[in-house]
Write an enzyme that holds these catalytic residues in place. Structure first.
Site, PDB file in Angstrom:
ATOM      1  N   PRO A 128     -79.815  27.096  35.754  1.00 22.79           N
ATOM      2  CA  PRO A 128     -80.907  28.065  35.894  1.00 22.79           C
ATOM      3  C   PRO A 128     -81.831  27.742  37.078  1.00 22.79           C
ATOM      4  CG  PRO A 128     -80.598  27.499  33.590  1.00 22.79           C
ATOM      5  CD  PRO A 128     -79.665  26.618  34.364  1.00 22.79           C
ATOM      6  N   GLY A 131     -79.156  26.736  42.162  1.00 27.84           N
ATOM      7  CA  GLY A 131     -78.056  27.600  42.593  1.00 27.84           C
ATOM      8  C   GLY A 131     -77.568  27.123  43.951  1.00 27.84           C
ATOM      9  N   SER A 132     -78.178  27.656  45.014  1.00 28.24           N
ATOM     10  CA  SER A 132     -77.805  27.215  46.367  1.00 28.24           C
ATOM     11  C   SER A 132     -78.104  25.727  46.546  1.00 28.24           C
ATOM     12  CB  SER A 132     -78.596  28.008  47.414  1.00 28.24           C
ATOM     13  OG  SER A 132     -78.422  29.384  47.226  1.00 28.24           O
ATOM     14  N   ARG A 268     -59.834  65.931  50.828  1.00 27.36           N
ATOM     15  CA  ARG A 268     -60.972  66.830  50.600  1.00 27.36           C
ATOM     16  C   ARG A 268     -61.138  67.809  51.764  1.00 27.36           C
ATOM     17  NH1 ARG A 268     -64.405  68.905  46.734  1.00 27.36           N
ATOM     18  NH2 ARG A 268     -66.533  69.093  47.533  1.00 27.36           N
ATOM     19  N   GLU A 363     -69.781  31.613  45.683  1.00 22.83           N
ATOM     20  CA  GLU A 363     -69.250  30.609  46.628  1.00 22.83           C
ATOM     21  C   GLU A 363     -70.178  30.455  47.840  1.00 22.83           C
ATOM     22  OE1 GLU A 363     -66.062  29.663  45.292  1.00 22.83           O
ATOM     23  OE2 GLU A 363     -65.995  27.908  46.596  1.00 22.83           O
TER      24      GLU A 363
HETATM   25  C1  LIG Z   1     -70.712  36.656  38.959  1.00 23.12           C
HETATM   26  C2  LIG Z   1     -70.997  35.256  39.344  1.00 23.12           C
HETATM   27  C3  LIG Z   1     -70.066  34.259  39.076  1.00 23.12           C
HETATM   28  C4  LIG Z   1     -70.356  32.926  39.382  1.00 23.12           C
HETATM   29  N1  LIG Z   1     -69.462  31.935  39.039  1.00 23.12           N
HETATM   30  C5  LIG Z   1     -69.837  30.630  39.148  1.00 23.12           C
HETATM   31  C6  LIG Z   1     -69.014  29.582  38.620  1.00 23.12           C
HETATM   32  O1  LIG Z   1     -67.911  29.821  38.114  1.00 23.12           O
HETATM   33  N2  LIG Z   1     -69.472  28.297  38.685  1.00 23.12           N
HETATM   34  C7  LIG Z   1     -70.684  27.986  39.243  1.00 23.12           C
HETATM   35  O2  LIG Z   1     -71.041  26.816  39.248  1.00 23.12           O
HETATM   36  N3  LIG Z   1     -71.473  28.959  39.782  1.00 23.12           N
HETATM   37  C8  LIG Z   1     -71.089  30.264  39.730  1.00 23.12           C
HETATM   38  N4  LIG Z   1     -71.892  31.261  40.239  1.00 23.12           N
HETATM   39  C9  LIG Z   1     -73.164  30.894  40.845  1.00 23.12           C
HETATM   40  C10 LIG Z   1     -73.238  31.167  42.335  1.00 23.12           C
HETATM   41  O3  LIG Z   1     -72.528  30.195  43.039  1.00 23.12           O
HETATM   42  C11 LIG Z   1     -74.739  31.216  42.665  1.00 23.12           C
HETATM   43  O4  LIG Z   1     -75.240  32.423  42.118  1.00 23.12           O
HETATM   44  C12 LIG Z   1     -75.004  31.159  44.133  1.00 23.12           C
HETATM   45  O5  LIG Z   1     -74.672  29.899  44.651  1.00 23.12           O
HETATM   46  C13 LIG Z   1     -76.485  31.447  44.445  1.00 23.12           C
HETATM   47  O6  LIG Z   1     -77.337  30.715  43.619  1.00 23.12           O
HETATM   48  P1  LIG Z   1     -78.532  31.478  42.855  1.00 23.12           P
HETATM   49  O7  LIG Z   1     -77.951  32.673  42.199  1.00 23.12           O
HETATM   50  O8  LIG Z   1     -79.233  30.498  41.998  1.00 23.12           O
HETATM   51  O9  LIG Z   1     -79.491  31.985  44.004  1.00 23.12           O
HETATM   52  P2  LIG Z   1     -80.597  31.127  44.791  1.00 23.12           P
HETATM   53  O10 LIG Z   1     -80.010  29.853  45.276  1.00 23.12           O
HETATM   54  O11 LIG Z   1     -81.833  31.057  43.976  1.00 23.12           O
HETATM   55  O12 LIG Z   1     -80.855  32.074  46.039  1.00 23.12           O
HETATM   56  C14 LIG Z   1     -81.702  33.226  45.983  1.00 23.12           C
HETATM   57  C15 LIG Z   1     -81.870  33.756  47.403  1.00 23.12           C
HETATM   58  O13 LIG Z   1     -82.484  32.743  48.222  1.00 23.12           O
HETATM   59  C16 LIG Z   1     -81.675  32.480  49.354  1.00 23.12           C
HETATM   60  N5  LIG Z   1     -81.747  31.058  49.703  1.00 23.12           N
HETATM   61  C17 LIG Z   1     -81.678  29.984  48.874  1.00 23.12           C
HETATM   62  N6  LIG Z   1     -81.755  28.850  49.572  1.00 23.12           N
HETATM   63  C18 LIG Z   1     -81.871  29.191  50.877  1.00 23.12           C
HETATM   64  C19 LIG Z   1     -81.982  28.467  52.105  1.00 23.12           C
HETATM   65  N7  LIG Z   1     -81.972  27.130  52.133  1.00 23.12           N
HETATM   66  N8  LIG Z   1     -82.075  29.165  53.260  1.00 23.12           N
HETATM   67  C20 LIG Z   1     -82.057  30.525  53.252  1.00 23.12           C
HETATM   68  N9  LIG Z   1     -81.960  31.273  52.127  1.00 23.12           N
HETATM   69  C21 LIG Z   1     -81.859  30.613  50.959  1.00 23.12           C
HETATM   70  C22 LIG Z   1     -80.256  32.875  48.946  1.00 23.12           C
HETATM   71  O14 LIG Z   1     -79.458  33.189  50.083  1.00 23.12           O
HETATM   72  C23 LIG Z   1     -80.533  34.095  48.069  1.00 23.12           C
HETATM   73  O15 LIG Z   1     -80.677  35.230  48.872  1.00 23.12           O
HETATM   74  C24 LIG Z   1     -71.589  32.602  40.004  1.00 23.12           C
HETATM   75  C25 LIG Z   1     -72.501  33.622  40.320  1.00 23.12           C
HETATM   76  C26 LIG Z   1     -72.223  34.924  39.994  1.00 23.12           C
HETATM   77  C27 LIG Z   1     -73.241  35.980  40.318  1.00 23.12           C
END
Ligand SMILES: Cc1cc2nc3c(=O)[nH]c(=O)nc-3n(C[C@H](O)[C@H](O)[C@H](O)COP(=O)(O)OP(=O)(O)OC[C@H]3O[C@@H](n4cnc5c(N)ncnc54)[C@H](O)[C@@H]3O)c2cc1C
Length: 379
Positions: A128, A131-132, A268, A363
């Site tokens: 939660p 992510g990134s 179409r 990814e």
């Molecule tokens: C359908 C789905 C399936 C998935 N499957 C898996 C899985 O099997 N296993 C797993 O581990 N994960 C999985 N994920 C997670 C996915 O890898 C993450 O959602 C992704 O890495 C982004 O993390 P976050 O959603 O927390 O976004 P955040 O990291 O919170 O990012 C939010 C925004 O901030 C931006 N941002 C964040 N950091 C920076 C930075 N340093 N510089 C510039 N911009 C930035 C991002 O680009 C984005 O626009 C899945 C996600 C989805 C939606």
């Protein structure tokens, strides 16, 4: 320079394409609407040997190259991005770390049945609050006698509900930050491991995505994948080819949306002629074709770099960034070409438009790809 596929690759594409047309495309709408892939479909895919394309024959795989794998993934995504997501995670992040870093015992216990489709894997990294920023994960693995106790939660995990085991990233040493991350293989039935809930999405709805909880979850020492503290390095190594694979998923969606737009533009008629003959529509198709061809070249070039074992971190991120954004551009134009029908649930083009949304996130988001590319250029 030779841009053509080998006869073997062409034959593989024909075979997979036939399978997708017969077994996946007819179910694609039902999978999306019902938010579920029928289990028999994954079993059928396993029976074709598609789960083992990249793995050696010794483990039941086909021992083929990255281009073959990319062909398979692209064709699956052409048929259904939901199915492609489930298959992609299982055949890459859900098994590849075991093949690359696991012990022989772990390979026999997980990889061999995974290739046969007897076990399905998932990969649990995202949390939660992480992510990134992978290094910010909070899940811990505390060393105890004969093993570890896992505590923490994971979210957005593909195949969470269907999987028989999860590869889990956890911190064995919090003070060391990313150097304190280790990977564990955790069986679904392990006490303390729970799938909390299935998440409902607007994109790749058929691919199951869930939340996982670990509460004082004991795993034996033999569950550690590779070496303690090496998890981040393993992730970095796996991510590059993972991005090429995701870019191939994007290419499948690019093609499906392009075909939908072109077919409709030919069928179409308005003002007494095919709408595709109006320059405004024709130019859209031209831009879509440019995006599609460029995505194809980037994806296959990076897959080729993988096959000849050349440095490809930058090219993999470029391919993923471009192909995922191209999929969104192409799908948007395909919806526009359909006019009002484009947003009707009975037309598959709306599904492609929704599925494309996932591609710039999974990814590594588009901006994370830009960050990787930029860093590799400057530093
Ligand atoms: C359908 C789905 C399936 C998935 N499957 C898996 C899985 O099997 N296993 C797993 O581990 N994960 C999985 N994920 C997670 C996915 O890898 C993450 O959602 C992704 O890495 C982004 O993390 P976050 O959603 O927390 O976004 P955040 O990291 O919170 O990012 C939010 C925004 O901030 C931006 N941002 C964040 N950091 C920076 C930075 N340093 N510089 C510039 N911009 C930035 C991002 O680009 C984005 O626009 C899945 C996600 C989805 C939606």
């Amino acid at each position: 320079m030779d841009f053509s596929l080998s006869e073997e690759h062409k034959l593989l594409r024909q075979t997979i394409s036939r399978f997708v047309k017969k077994n996946i495309i007819p179910l694609a709408e039902e999978i999306d609407a019902g938010e579920e892939i029928p289990s028999h479909l994954l079993q059928d895919i396993a029976k074709q040997g598609y789960f083992g394309i990249r793995y050696p024959e010794a483990y039941g795989g086909a021992g083929s190259d990255m281009i073959s794998y990319i062909i398979m993934v692209e064709e699956m995504a052409y048929g259904s991005m939901s199915v492609a997501a489930a298959v992609s995670v299982h055949t890459s992040a859900g098994t590849m770390p075991i093949y690359r870093f696991g012990s022989e015992e772990q390979k026999q216990k997980y990889l061999v049945p995974a290739i046969k489709g007897e076990k399905i894997g998932c990969f649990a990294l995202t949390e939660p609050n992480a992510g990134s920023d992978v290094a910010a994960i909070q899940t811990t693995a505390r060393k105890v006698r004969d093993g570890y106790l896992l505590n923490g939660s994971k979210t957005f995990i593909t195949n969470a509900l269907r999987a028989n085991y999860a590869i889990v990233a956890a911190k064995t040493d919090f003070a060391k930050g990313r150097k304190g991350i280790s990977l564990f293989i955790v069986d679904k039935e392990t006490p303390g491991f729970q799938v909390l809930r299935k998440l409902s999405k607007m994109s790749i709805r058929g691919s199951d995505t869930g939340e996982l909880i670990f509460e004082e979850c004991f795993v034996p020492s033999g569950a550690l994948l590779g070496e303690e503290g090496k998890g981040f390095d393993y992730l970095k190594e796996s991510l590059v080819d993972g991005r090429i694979m995701t870019a191939a998923n994007c290419l499948g969606v690019c093609r499906a949306a392009f075909d939908a737009g072109l077919t409709y533009a030919r069928q179409r008629e308005q003002f007494g002629q095919q709408i595709g003959k109006f320059q405004a529509v024709n130019f859209k198709l031209a831009d879509m074709a440019v995006d599609l061809e460029a995505a194809r070249l980037l994806v296959y070039y990076s897959a080729w770099l993988s096959d000849v074992n050349k440095e490809r971190a930058k090219e993999a991120s470029i391919a993923k960034l471009f192909a995922s954004e191209a999929a969104n551009r192409i799908a948007t134009k395909a919806v526009e070409i359909h006019g009002g029908y484009g947003i009707m649930m009975e037309y598959p083009v709306q599904r492609l438009y929704r599925d494309a949304r996932f591609l710039t996130i999974g990814e590594g988001t588009s901006d994370i790809q830009r960050l990787v590319i930029g860093n590799l250029l400057v530093f």
